[in-house]
Motif scaffolding. Structure first.
Motif, PDB file in Angstrom:
ATOM      1  N   ASP A 152       0.853  -1.182   0.000  1.00  0.00           N
ATOM      2  CA  ASP A 152       0.000   0.000   0.000  1.00  0.00           C
ATOM      3  C   ASP A 152       0.888   1.230   0.000  1.00  0.00           C
ATOM      4  O   ASP A 152       2.086   1.156   0.321  1.00  0.00           O
ATOM      5  N   VAL A 182      -4.213   0.578   7.490  1.00  0.00           N
ATOM      6  CA  VAL A 182      -3.260   0.003   6.534  1.00  0.00           C
ATOM      7  C   VAL A 182      -2.465  -1.081   7.264  1.00  0.00           C
ATOM      8  O   VAL A 182      -1.648  -0.797   8.133  1.00  0.00           O
ATOM      9  N   TRP A 209      -4.363  -9.386  -3.960  1.00  0.00           N
ATOM     10  CA  TRP A 209      -4.168  -8.162  -3.178  1.00  0.00           C
ATOM     11  C   TRP A 209      -3.938  -6.987  -4.131  1.00  0.00           C
ATOM     12  O   TRP A 209      -3.069  -7.049  -5.005  1.00  0.00           O
ATOM     13  N   THR A 210      -4.709  -5.918  -3.959  1.00  0.00           N
ATOM     14  CA  THR A 210      -4.552  -4.728  -4.785  1.00  0.00           C
ATOM     15  C   THR A 210      -4.048  -3.580  -3.932  1.00  0.00           C
ATOM     16  O   THR A 210      -4.758  -3.128  -3.018  1.00  0.00           O
ATOM     17  N   PRO A 211      -2.824  -3.094  -4.162  1.00  0.00           N
ATOM     18  CA  PRO A 211      -2.334  -1.927  -3.404  1.00  0.00           C
ATOM     19  C   PRO A 211      -3.215  -0.713  -3.652  1.00  0.00           C
ATOM     20  O   PRO A 211      -3.737  -0.513  -4.748  1.00  0.00           O
ATOM     21  N   ARG A 212      -3.362   0.100  -2.589  1.00  0.00           N
ATOM     22  CA  ARG A 212      -4.132   1.326  -2.697  1.00  0.00           C
ATOM     23  C   ARG A 212      -3.323   2.495  -2.157  1.00  0.00           C
ATOM     24  O   ARG A 212      -2.367   2.311  -1.412  1.00  0.00           O
ATOM     25  N   VAL A 213      -3.735   3.694  -2.527  1.00  0.00           N
ATOM     26  CA  VAL A 213      -3.151   4.915  -1.980  1.00  0.00           C
ATOM     27  C   VAL A 213      -4.118   5.458  -0.940  1.00  0.00           C
ATOM     28  O   VAL A 213      -5.287   5.726  -1.252  1.00  0.00           O
ATOM     29  N   TRP A 214      -3.638   5.621   0.298  1.00  0.00           N
ATOM     30  CA  TRP A 214      -4.473   6.087   1.403  1.00  0.00           C
ATOM     31  C   TRP A 214      -4.044   7.510   1.762  1.00  0.00           C
ATOM     32  O   TRP A 214      -2.891   7.747   2.095  1.00  0.00           O
ATOM     33  N   SER A 255      -4.692   6.486   6.650  1.00  0.00           N
ATOM     34  CA  SER A 255      -3.266   6.278   6.391  1.00  0.00           C
ATOM     35  C   SER A 255      -2.500   6.082   7.702  1.00  0.00           C
ATOM     36  O   SER A 255      -1.391   5.543   7.700  1.00  0.00           O
TER      37      SER A 255
END
Length: 306
Positions: free
Chosen positions: A172, A236, A267-272, A277
């Motif tokens: 992430d 996260v 699993w898909t990384p995300r931007v928090w 965050s």
């Protein structure tokens, strides 16, 4: 993934003796000469003298020598120097100033923690008995080293070093930082943009949230100055946390119930970018967690050294 765990770390600090009692209280087993072991991971921490607090070395485990060859080829593509010596390879990330050693080591197999019955609405798994957690009396012993968080003067370059060079994977992202893994843990290294290279914290796995609370409560008895932030739960990584501060100013974390990534395709990384965050719930984030109180002193020391 040929990388399979964060094996051990070496901390550099100005006062080695002051650190000994802290990490013994934290639950690690002292092995002598500044070396400490976790319950499952064996020797995982070494403390050495340094002019300022820092992470000197981070050791990552791989399966076989062929993995070292592939890492060497990747570092060549990045034009990053390294030294290959038998069953290990060493390279320095300029952004964090940490020496990363990749070693051929066997995989760690942990004994499973006992399943704990839990009562809930319409569910009485523990009739006529107290919760086992409230009956625990033994000292909390961290099971293994989980991750470290590092300040980098060039976060993007450090991220490339760990991912494109060593083979870590991105789990992430948050603005200015990346959660990276070399195992099935959600993250083993986090690199964040900082004005000076420094160790933000090391994180140590315990069995469950009760061990997080018991460990921190024991650490704070007679030492309220050790408290930093907790009890809470991150969004996260999902882990429960409690952060404490060692005598050198490094934070140390008890964690439990970290997300486990077994199949990368699922699993898909995300931007928090919002409060998630930092955390899902818990006390307000203290300013000292975001900007450690000695950061200005570290910067001055680094400038003096240059």
């Amino acid at each position: 993934m040929p990388l399979h765990r964060l094996a051990r770390i070496t901390m550099g600090v100005p006062d080695v003796d002051a650190m000994h009692d802290y990490y013994a209280d934290f639950g690690l087993t002292a092995l002598g000469r500044g070396r400490f072991a976790s319950a499952d991971g064996g020797e995982q921490l070494k403390i050495v003298h340094a002019a300022r607090r820092r992470l000197d070395e981070l050791v990552v485990a791989v399966d076989d020598p062929d993995d070292l060859g592939r890492i060497g080829t990747a570092l060549d593509r990045l034009e990053m120097p390294y030294v290959r010596d038998g069953h290990c390879l060493r390279a320095v990330d300029p952004g964090t100033e940490v020496t990363v050693t990749v070693e051929v080591q066997p995989r760690l197999v942990q004994p499973a923690a006992a399943s704990v019955p839990c009562n809930g609405p319409g569910r009485a798994e523990r009739p006529d008995g107290r919760a086992p957690a409230v009956l625990r009396e033994g000292a909390v012993r961290p099971r293994r080293l989980g991750h470290v968080v590092l300040g980098s003067t060039d976060q993007e370059a450090s991220q490339r070093f760990f991912t494109d060079g060593l083979g870590f994977k991105v789990s992430d992202l948050v603005p200015g930082a990346a959660f990276l893994r070399c195992s099935t843990d959600h993250h083993n290294v986090l690199v964040q943009q900082a004005p000076v290279p420094f160790l933000h914290h090391s994180s140590w796995q315990v069995d469950d949230v009760d061990e997080v609370g018991r460990g921190a409560t024991r650490m704070l008895e007679g030492h309220p100055e050790r408290h930093v932030w907790g009890l809470g739960r991150h969004h996260v990584g999902s882990n429960f946390f409690w952060y404490l501060k060692d005598p050198a100013g490094n934070f140390s974390e008890y964690f439990a119930d970290m997300d486990c990534i077994v199949d990368d395709q699922l699993w898909t990384p995300r931007v928090w970018e919002d409060a998630r965050s930092l955390y899902s719930w818990g006390p307000p984030v203290p300013p000292s967690f975001l900007a450690p109180e000695d950061l200005a002193a570290l910067m001055t020391g680094a400038h003096d050294a240059s």
